[in-house]
Write a protein that holds these residues in place. Structure first.
Motif, PDB file in Angstrom:
ATOM      1  N   THR A 179      83.630  77.176  99.904  1.00  0.00           N
ATOM      2  CA  THR A 179      83.340  77.931  99.342  1.00  0.00           C
ATOM      3  C   THR A 179      82.169  78.346  99.905  1.00  0.00           C
ATOM      4  O   THR A 179      81.145  77.484 100.225  1.00  0.00           O
ATOM      5  CB  THR A 179      83.592  77.674  97.928  1.00  0.00           C
ATOM      6  N   MET A 192      78.915  79.775  95.520  1.00  0.00           N
ATOM      7  CA  MET A 192      78.793  79.707  94.055  1.00  0.00           C
ATOM      8  C   MET A 192      78.019  80.153  92.678  1.00  0.00           C
ATOM      9  O   MET A 192      77.188  80.431  92.783  1.00  0.00           O
ATOM     10  CB  MET A 192      78.568  77.789  93.736  1.00  0.00           C
ATOM     11  N   GLN A 234      75.497  76.491  98.448  1.00  0.00           N
ATOM     12  CA  GLN A 234      75.588  76.374  98.166  1.00  0.00           C
ATOM     13  C   GLN A 234      75.426  75.535  97.394  1.00  0.00           C
ATOM     14  O   GLN A 234      75.362  74.868  96.060  1.00  0.00           O
ATOM     15  CB  GLN A 234      77.187  75.736  98.415  1.00  0.00           C
ATOM     16  N   ASP A 288      85.502  73.443  93.159  1.00  0.00           N
ATOM     17  CA  ASP A 288      84.956  74.224  94.513  1.00  0.00           C
ATOM     18  C   ASP A 288      83.871  72.568  95.494  1.00  0.00           C
ATOM     19  O   ASP A 288      83.277  72.575  94.764  1.00  0.00           O
ATOM     20  CB  ASP A 288      84.241  75.430  94.556  1.00  0.00           C
ATOM     21  N   THR A 300      82.603  72.110  99.635  1.00  0.00           N
ATOM     22  CA  THR A 300      82.142  72.507 100.082  1.00  0.00           C
ATOM     23  C   THR A 300      81.733  71.283 101.059  1.00  0.00           C
ATOM     24  O   THR A 300      80.523  70.651 100.916  1.00  0.00           O
ATOM     25  CB  THR A 300      81.492  73.562 100.430  1.00  0.00           C
ATOM     26  N   ARG A 337      83.404  78.755  92.161  1.00  0.00           N
ATOM     27  CA  ARG A 337      83.203  79.798  93.788  1.00  0.00           C
ATOM     28  C   ARG A 337      82.353  80.587  92.594  1.00  0.00           C
ATOM     29  O   ARG A 337      82.999  81.107  91.589  1.00  0.00           O
ATOM     30  CB  ARG A 337      84.358  79.713  94.210  1.00  0.00           C
ATOM     31  N   GLU A 369      83.192  84.792  93.166  1.00  0.00           N
ATOM     32  CA  GLU A 369      83.975  85.532  94.105  1.00  0.00           C
ATOM     33  C   GLU A 369      83.555  86.625  94.792  1.00  0.00           C
ATOM     34  O   GLU A 369      83.832  87.779  95.004  1.00  0.00           O
ATOM     35  CB  GLU A 369      85.528  85.895  93.598  1.00  0.00           C
ATOM     36  N   ASP A 415      80.931  86.036  97.581  1.00  0.00           N
ATOM     37  CA  ASP A 415      81.618  84.945  98.887  1.00  0.00           C
ATOM     38  C   ASP A 415      82.973  85.967  99.179  1.00  0.00           C
ATOM     39  O   ASP A 415      84.200  86.475  99.004  1.00  0.00           O
ATOM     40  CB  ASP A 415      82.565  83.987  98.459  1.00  0.00           C
ATOM     41  N   ALA A 466      86.429  84.652  99.852  1.00  0.00           N
ATOM     42  CA  ALA A 466      87.387  84.544  98.603  1.00  0.00           C
ATOM     43  C   ALA A 466      88.271  85.109  98.661  1.00  0.00           C
ATOM     44  O   ALA A 466      88.431  86.447  99.036  1.00  0.00           O
ATOM     45  CB  ALA A 466      86.366  84.182  97.088  1.00  0.00           C
TER      46      ALA A 466
END
Length: 213
Positions: free
Chosen positions: A15, A18, A70, A154, A156, A188, A190, A193, A196
């Motif tokens: 990801t 966030m 993140q 998620d 990372t 996440r 979306e 991102d 995603a």
């Protein structure tokens, strides 16, 4: 159950953005417990898992990690740190722990103790021991990523940071620790991102797996 694992692994990805939502403490505890239960050579676990929730500290870590968003947008940061020194003292402590947990005399573990100490002696210098310990930490990282996915969290993993500066920031040298890899945990976003929802890309099974006669 195994289908659940495969579905979770297909769901997870590295990801990039966030949403700032906090992860419940009970969920964090289960993820950390999965890391604790990860296998390691001899079961020695020559590393420590640092859990960072404080936003200000995570923002400082971000400065040492290429400003990856993140770290500040997530909920928690995990730092896998190997022991700077690894010697017979650590083996003796581990053997004592086994004896206590299994309610057996330490003397019954003499051969096992000698085997571990022999491995450390064969490894030789500090650098080789650090590499060996780091490999054990990465096994725990893998279990952590899997556990997080099963929890719908998620995660990372990151190697793109300055280890020396991160160690200094967290005071790790004084704790006999050396950072190896970190992982941001969160949920996440979306909407921001771009990665995603993209199809997961892995080598085809026919290329990945080789059957030996």
């Amino acid at each position: 159950m195994f289908t659940d694992v495969l579905n979770a692994l297909n769901w997870r990805y590295a990801t990039k953005r966030m949403n700032g939502q906090s992860i419940p403490q009970a969920t964090i505890d289960r993820i950390v417990e999965a890391a604790r239960l990860a296998p390691s050579s001899y079961g020695l676990q020559p590393y420590t898992l640092l859990v960072i929730e404080d936003p200000e500290l995570r923002a400082k870590v971000q400065q040492q990690a290429a400003q990856q968003p993140q770290l500040s947008e997530g909920s928690h940061l995990l730092v896998f740190a190997t022991w700077t020194t690894l010697d017979e003292h650590h083996v003796d402590e581990f053997i004592a722990l086994i004896a206590n947990e299994r309610e057996i005399p330490v003397s019954e573990l003499n051969d096992y103790s000698s085997a571990i100490k022999g491995t450390l002696e064969t490894l030789g210098d500090t650098a080789a021991k650090q590499q060996w310990a780091a490999r054990q930490a990465y096994i725990a990282l893998g279990l952590t990523l899997t556990a997080a996915a099963l929890e719908g969290v998620d995660a990372t993993p990151m190697e793109g940071f300055d280890p020396k500066e991160l160690d200094r920031l967290l005071g790790l040298p004084e704790k006999n620790l050396n950072s190896v890899v970190i992982a941001a945990l969160g949920y996440r976003d979306e909407t921001r991102d771009d990665t995603a929802g993209q199809a997961k890309v892995r080598r085809p099974l026919a290329q990945f797996r080789q059957l030996l006669a």
